[in-house]
Write an enzyme that holds these catalytic residues in place. Structure first.
Site, PDB file in Angstrom:
ATOM      1  N   SER A   1    -125.121  44.096 -60.472  1.00  8.26           N
ATOM      2  CA  SER A   1    -124.260  43.214 -61.268  1.00  8.26           C
ATOM      3  C   SER A   1    -123.088  43.919 -61.954  1.00  8.26           C
ATOM      4  CB  SER A   1    -125.102  42.493 -62.332  1.00  8.26           C
ATOM      5  OG  SER A   1    -124.475  41.319 -62.768  1.00  8.26           O
TER       6      SER A   1
ATOM      7  N   HIS B   1     -96.223  44.717 -60.084  1.00 12.65           N
ATOM      8  CA  HIS B   1     -95.808  44.563 -61.478  1.00 12.65           C
ATOM      9  C   HIS B   1     -95.579  45.941 -62.091  1.00 12.65           C
ATOM     10  CE1 HIS B   1     -95.883  43.556 -65.729  1.00 12.65           C
ATOM     11  NE2 HIS B   1     -95.687  42.295 -65.379  1.00 12.65           N
TER      12      HIS B   1
ATOM     13  N   ASP C   1     -99.512  41.388 -69.836  1.00 13.04           N
ATOM     14  CA  ASP C   1     -98.089  41.392 -69.452  1.00 13.04           C
ATOM     15  C   ASP C   1     -97.843  40.495 -68.251  1.00 13.04           C
ATOM     16  OD1 ASP C   1     -97.523  43.150 -71.467  1.00 13.04           O
ATOM     17  OD2 ASP C   1     -97.400  44.928 -70.185  1.00 13.04           O
TER      18      ASP C   1
END
Length: 437
Positions: free
Chosen positions: A84, A184, A338
């Site tokens: 997990s 980005h 952002d």
């Protein structure tokens, strides 16, 4: 799941109100097995997903492959200390992002940041119901795959779309999608900083000779040939990181976790071996950066830290290091913040695209619309997208009928082959038993 719905507050007039988010954010990820018992279910969900891998008689063969892979998957998880990982770290990132956005983007707050796992819990059905309980009207879908792929991003979006049809067919929630974020500026800087920080762990006089390997999860070549832009997204991502780094070091791109012969190469293990052959036993230093992963899971903890690390030692690598996964790094949360805020800024703007760089910006930030179905029509290459945008840039619907036809043609061929084999086998059995009895 219901961590927000019972939050209440007293307003300035002294009245009690239930907390209501203004903006929802839904992080999408692949998910991971929760336990040894859950492993088979998780693998079955993966191998029966036609966006991830295409097999004849998918529902049957996919289950057979999952059953065969179960034991090895459990072994890997035990070697790295548990299960997990993806679910845990995505949950941590979701809560950290909520706090960040509430503080830095009050105009879109308060925010409800949830996460949805493709092959484990919480499921798409879970989060849609939760968002409806929270009375969310607008939600930004944020896949945590830096590079777009049919097998990851598109698979998640299709799965989410099915859940929307099942629980919100009237379209109460309006949607916006961030398709990818590999270009980005904040993300590129984070990668560069991570590499430079890890390079500083090597002796100063050896740093310029450290071999830097960017490794990404491999995919079948057939997906790339059908138009998946994942490979080009990875290559574009690496090119931009290299330009920021400006290092004299040897930099390599490799692919890991291949499940078949005709997958994207070179393999990371082969690159490690070639480096040691060039530099000699006991001389090479290697730094590995997992380019397509944003948190720890079996791909990093086993494939890199165990498999690749042990292989590097066998080949005589002097020092082998991996850049730490982003996990709960506040800098990564700032990057996500952002990207979200840039996405919101241009949400309602009409963007004209005139060149490849602007197209790249458009793909990363402005694939926005209230209808999520506009993102599940399949990938096409950048040039075709650019041509479509020239003709009608206000319409963000990208179709690829040719890919669909190719896929159906292959399916028909496979069906005919399977039918032929079935008839041949049946005739053999009839003949065999007629002779026997």
């Amino acid at each position: 799941m219901s961590i927000y719905k019972n939050i209440k507050y007293i307003n300035e007039e002294g009245k009690l109100h239930r907390w209501k988010p203004k903006t929802g954010v839904l992080l999408l990820n692949i998910g991971s097995s929760k336990s040894e018992k859950d492993c088979l279910r998780h693998l079955t969900c993966m191998f029966t997903d036609r966006d991830l891998i295409q097999l004849p008689c998918q529902s049957i063969l996919g289950r057979i492959i999952a059953l065969a892979a179960r034991k090895n998957s459990i072994r890997k998880h035990k070697l790295v200390g548990g299960f997990s990982f993806v679910n845990y770290w995505t949950g941590v990132q979701a809560e950290m992002l909520r706090q960040y956005l509430d503080y830095h983007s009050p105009e879109t707050g308060p925010h409800a940041v949830l996460h949805c796992q493709r092959y484990s819990e919480p499921t798409a059905e879970d989060v849609i119901q939760e968002l409806l309980k929270l009375d969310v009207d607008f939600c930004v879908v944020f896949p945590l795959y830096p590079q777009y792929s049919v097998s990851s991003t598109l698979s998640n979006l299709r799965n989410l779309d099915r859940a929307i049809d099942a629980y919100d067919s009237n379209g109460k929630i309006k949607w916006s999608v961030i398709q990818s974020f590999n270009s980005h500026p904040s993300f590129l800087k984070l990668i560069a900083d991570s590499i430079l920080n890890t390079l500083n762990e090597f002796p100063e006089d050896e740093r310029n000779t450290v071999n830097i390997i960017f490794t990404a999860h491999s995919l079948p070549l057939s997906l790339i040939e059908q138009g998946d832009i994942y490979k080009s997204e990875i290559e574009k991502n690496l090119k931009k990181v290299k330009s920021i780094l400006g290092l004299p070091n040897n930099i390599y791109l490799s692919w890991q976790s291949q499940e078949g012969k005709k997958w994207i190469e070179p393999k990371t293990l082969d690159v490690i071996k070639s480096i040691t052959l060039m530099e000699g036993y006991g001389n090479a230093n290697i730094l590995v950066f997992p380019l397509s992963f944003v948190s720890d899971h079996v791909e990093t903890l086993y494939d890199i830290d165990v498999l690749q690390n042990n292989y590097a030692k066998e080949c005589g690598v002097k020092c082998f290091k991996r850049c730490e996964s982003f996990n709960d790094d506040p800098r990564f949360i700032e990057v996500l913040g952002d990207i979200f805020m840039d996405h919101i800024k241009i949400l309602n703007h009409d963007i004209k695209v005139t060149n490849e760089d602007e197209l790249d910006h458009f793909l990363n930030f402005a694939l926005v619309d209230n209808n999520i179905k506009k993102y599940i029509d399949g990938p096409i290459d950048s040039k075709k997208k650019l041509n479509q945008l020239h003709s009608n840039h206000s319409n963000h619907v990208f179709y690829n009928k040719s890919i669909e036809r190719v896929q159906w043609n292959k399916r028909y061929k496979l069906m005919l082959i399977m039918l032929f084999l079935f008839i041949t086998f049946s005739l053999f059995l009839i003949n065999y038993f007629s002779v026997l009895y």
